[in-house]
Design a protein around this motif. Structure first.
Motif, mmCIF file in Angstrom:
data_model
loop_
_atom_site.group_PDB
_atom_site.id
_atom_site.type_symbol
_atom_site.label_atom_id
_atom_site.label_comp_id
_atom_site.label_asym_id
_atom_site.label_seq_id
_atom_site.Cartn_x
_atom_site.Cartn_y
_atom_site.Cartn_z
ATOM 1 N N CYS A 1 0.802 -1.228 0.000
ATOM 2 C CA CYS A 1 0.000 0.000 0.000
ATOM 3 C C CYS A 1 0.835 1.278 0.000
ATOM 4 O O CYS A 1 0.342 2.329 -0.384
ATOM 5 C CB CYS A 1 -0.987 0.001 1.156
ATOM 6 N N GLY A 2 2.086 1.212 0.472
ATOM 7 C CA GLY A 2 2.964 2.372 0.435
ATOM 8 C C GLY A 2 2.761 3.380 1.553
ATOM 9 O O GLY A 2 3.329 4.460 1.523
ATOM 10 N N ASP A 3 1.961 3.049 2.549
ATOM 11 C CA ASP A 3 1.708 3.973 3.653
ATOM 12 C C ASP A 3 1.822 3.203 4.961
ATOM 13 O O ASP A 3 1.110 2.219 5.165
ATOM 14 C CB ASP A 3 0.308 4.582 3.497
ATOM 15 N N ARG A 4 2.696 3.660 5.841
ATOM 16 C CA ARG A 4 2.954 2.929 7.089
ATOM 17 C C ARG A 4 1.715 2.820 7.973
ATOM 18 O O ARG A 4 1.424 1.770 8.516
ATOM 19 C CB ARG A 4 4.087 3.597 7.868
ATOM 20 N N GLU A 5 0.996 3.912 8.139
ATOM 21 C CA GLU A 5 -0.186 3.881 9.006
ATOM 22 C C GLU A 5 -1.297 3.023 8.404
ATOM 23 O O GLU A 5 -1.963 2.277 9.115
ATOM 24 C CB GLU A 5 -0.683 5.301 9.301
ATOM 25 N N GLU A 6 -1.499 3.140 7.113
ATOM 26 C CA GLU A 6 -2.501 2.301 6.454
ATOM 27 C C GLU A 6 -2.120 0.827 6.581
ATOM 28 O O GLU A 6 -2.973 -0.024 6.825
ATOM 29 C CB GLU A 6 -2.654 2.678 4.979
ATOM 30 N N LYS B 1 -1.371 -13.433 4.979
ATOM 31 C CA LYS B 1 -0.845 -12.621 3.877
ATOM 32 C C LYS B 1 -1.881 -12.492 2.770
ATOM 33 O O LYS B 1 -2.020 -11.434 2.159
ATOM 34 C CB LYS B 1 0.459 -13.204 3.337
ATOM 35 N N ARG B 2 -2.610 -13.560 2.503
ATOM 36 C CA ARG B 2 -3.670 -13.485 1.502
ATOM 37 C C ARG B 2 -4.730 -12.489 1.960
ATOM 38 O O ARG B 2 -5.226 -11.689 1.169
ATOM 39 C CB ARG B 2 -4.308 -14.849 1.261
ATOM 40 N N CYS B 3 -5.072 -12.520 3.249
ATOM 41 C CA CYS B 3 -6.049 -11.567 3.796
ATOM 42 C C CYS B 3 -5.541 -10.130 3.677
ATOM 43 O O CYS B 3 -6.307 -9.216 3.344
ATOM 44 C CB CYS B 3 -6.355 -11.897 5.250
ATOM 45 N N VAL B 4 -4.251 -9.919 3.924
ATOM 46 C CA VAL B 4 -3.665 -8.584 3.789
ATOM 47 C C VAL B 4 -3.757 -8.128 2.339
ATOM 48 O O VAL B 4 -4.154 -6.987 2.055
ATOM 49 C CB VAL B 4 -2.200 -8.559 4.289
ATOM 50 N N THR B 5 -3.400 -9.006 1.407
ATOM 51 C CA THR B 5 -3.489 -8.670 -0.020
ATOM 52 C C THR B 5 -4.903 -8.267 -0.378
ATOM 53 O O THR B 5 -5.132 -7.241 -1.026
ATOM 54 C CB THR B 5 -3.047 -9.863 -0.887
ATOM 55 N N ASN B 6 -5.877 -9.064 0.040
ATOM 56 C CA ASN B 6 -7.276 -8.761 -0.263
ATOM 57 C C ASN B 6 -7.719 -7.456 0.383
ATOM 58 O O ASN B 6 -8.470 -6.680 -0.214
ATOM 59 C CB ASN B 6 -8.177 -9.915 0.182
ATOM 60 N N ALA B 7 -7.246 -7.184 1.594
ATOM 61 C CA ALA B 7 -7.607 -5.943 2.283
ATOM 62 C C ALA B 7 -7.047 -4.726 1.544
ATOM 63 O O ALA B 7 -7.732 -3.708 1.408
ATOM 64 C CB ALA B 7 -7.106 -5.975 3.725
ATOM 65 N N VAL B 8 -5.806 -4.830 1.057
ATOM 66 C CA VAL B 8 -5.207 -3.721 0.310
ATOM 67 C C VAL B 8 -5.985 -3.485 -0.980
ATOM 68 O O VAL B 8 -6.309 -2.346 -1.328
ATOM 69 C CB VAL B 8 -3.708 -3.982 0.013
ATOM 70 N N ILE B 9 -6.305 -4.551 -1.680
ATOM 71 C CA ILE B 9 -7.060 -4.419 -2.936
ATOM 72 C C ILE B 9 -8.439 -3.820 -2.661
ATOM 73 O O ILE B 9 -8.895 -2.927 -3.375
ATOM 74 C CB ILE B 9 -7.154 -5.773 -3.652
ATOM 75 N N ASP C 1 18.139 4.422 -6.830
ATOM 76 C CA ASP C 1 17.384 3.473 -7.638
ATOM 77 C C ASP C 1 16.220 2.860 -6.873
ATOM 78 O O ASP C 1 15.153 2.621 -7.430
ATOM 79 C CB ASP C 1 18.297 2.351 -8.152
ATOM 80 N N LYS C 2 16.425 2.603 -5.565
ATOM 81 C CA LYS C 2 15.353 2.018 -4.765
ATOM 82 C C LYS C 2 14.144 2.942 -4.715
ATOM 83 O O LYS C 2 13.011 2.478 -4.746
ATOM 84 C CB LYS C 2 15.830 1.709 -3.346
ATOM 85 N N MET C 3 14.369 4.251 -4.660
ATOM 86 C CA MET C 3 13.263 5.210 -4.615
ATOM 87 C C MET C 3 12.497 5.200 -5.933
ATOM 88 O O MET C 3 11.270 5.216 -5.949
ATOM 89 C CB MET C 3 13.785 6.618 -4.332
ATOM 90 N N VAL C 4 13.220 5.183 -7.036
ATOM 91 C CA VAL C 4 12.577 5.146 -8.347
ATOM 92 C C VAL C 4 11.787 3.848 -8.487
ATOM 93 O O VAL C 4 10.627 3.858 -8.914
ATOM 94 C CB VAL C 4 13.619 5.278 -9.484
ATOM 95 N N ALA C 5 12.393 2.735 -8.095
ATOM 96 C CA ALA C 5 11.706 1.441 -8.181
ATOM 97 C C ALA C 5 10.448 1.450 -7.329
ATOM 98 O O ALA C 5 9.389 0.967 -7.757
ATOM 99 C CB ALA C 5 12.636 0.311 -7.752
ATOM 100 N N TRP C 6 10.545 2.006 -6.121
ATOM 101 C CA TRP C 6 9.380 2.055 -5.232
ATOM 102 C C TRP C 6 8.267 2.897 -5.855
ATOM 103 O O TRP C 6 7.105 2.514 -5.865
ATOM 104 C CB TRP C 6 9.765 2.620 -3.872
ATOM 105 N N GLN C 7 8.605 4.059 -6.417
ATOM 106 C CA GLN C 7 7.600 4.924 -7.028
ATOM 107 C C GLN C 7 6.930 4.224 -8.209
ATOM 108 O O GLN C 7 5.710 4.310 -8.365
ATOM 109 C CB GLN C 7 8.231 6.239 -7.481
ATOM 110 N N LEU C 8 7.699 3.536 -9.019
ATOM 111 C CA LEU C 8 7.125 2.843 -10.165
ATOM 112 C C LEU C 8 6.260 1.662 -9.734
ATOM 113 O O LEU C 8 5.188 1.429 -10.294
ATOM 114 C CB LEU C 8 8.231 2.374 -11.115
ATOM 115 N N CYS C 9 6.709 0.923 -8.727
ATOM 116 C CA CYS C 9 5.919 -0.213 -8.226
ATOM 117 C C CYS C 9 4.599 0.260 -7.626
ATOM 118 O O CYS C 9 3.580 -0.425 -7.738
ATOM 119 C CB CYS C 9 6.703 -1.020 -7.195
ATOM 120 N N ALA C 10 4.610 1.410 -7.000
ATOM 121 C CA ALA C 10 3.389 1.931 -6.376
ATOM 122 C C ALA C 10 2.313 2.224 -7.408
ATOM 123 O O ALA C 10 1.131 2.254 -7.085
ATOM 124 C CB ALA C 10 3.713 3.189 -5.576
ATOM 125 N N GLU C 11 2.711 2.405 -8.669
ATOM 126 C CA GLU C 11 1.752 2.697 -9.730
ATOM 127 C C GLU C 11 1.167 1.437 -10.368
ATOM 128 O O GLU C 11 0.243 1.530 -11.163
ATOM 129 C CB GLU C 11 2.427 3.547 -10.811
#
Length: 161
Positions: free
Chosen positions: A24-29, A59-67, A95-105
């Protein structure tokens, strides 16, 4: 038989929160989603433990919750035509920041498959089980996500098997 629910949570919570954050990309979420999942799992802990791998189930429940959270948010999608500018050597973003930004999309299921494959080092069979999809779909999610990332990076790299 596994230990108590509380013992399992102590051992699994860090992994679940990190996994949720990567999706999800957000610590609190991520913390909120994991809390919701743990609350639901607690009510059925004995049944889930008896059926098999509780961490995979969580983990499956977390995935479904994020979706589900993403669906509720209903973001407005805008087609962007501006190319990503490559920074000068002195202002390069790691590079990690760029990868993270692209993955978030990426779409949530593709992002989940990529996180599982490359962060969690899961096999396609494990991804299939965790996301409750056929193994071929797991492979497809990873392949499409990597193709999208390559396209966005504009590096023209040849695809590998």
């Amino acid at each position: 038989m596994a230990g108590s629910f509380e013992e399992w949570v102590l051992g699994a919570q860090g992994s679940l929160i990190n996994y949720a954050y990567l999706l999800c990309g957000d610590r609190e979420e991520a913390r909120d989603l994991v809390q919701e999942v743990l609350s639901a799992v607690s009510r059925r802990y004995d049944v889930i433990v008896a059926d098999g791998n509780i961490t995979a189930y969580a983990k499956r429940c977390v995935t479904n919750a994020v979706i589900s959270a993403r669906r509720r948010a209903r973001p407005v999608l805008v087609s962007l035509t501006h190319e990503i500018a490559r920074p000068a050597e002195s202002d390069k973003v790691p590079d990690k920041m760029v990868a993270w930004q692209l993955c978030a999309e990426l779409p949530p299921r593709q992002r989940a498959a990529v996180v599982l494959r490359f962060w969690e080092d899961a096999s396609f069979a494990e991804i299939s089980q965790l996301l409750d999809i056929p193994e071929s779909t797991a492979r497809s999610h990873v392949h499409r996500a990597l193709a999208t990332l390559r396209e966005r990076l504009g590096d023209g790299a040849e695809e590998t098997a």
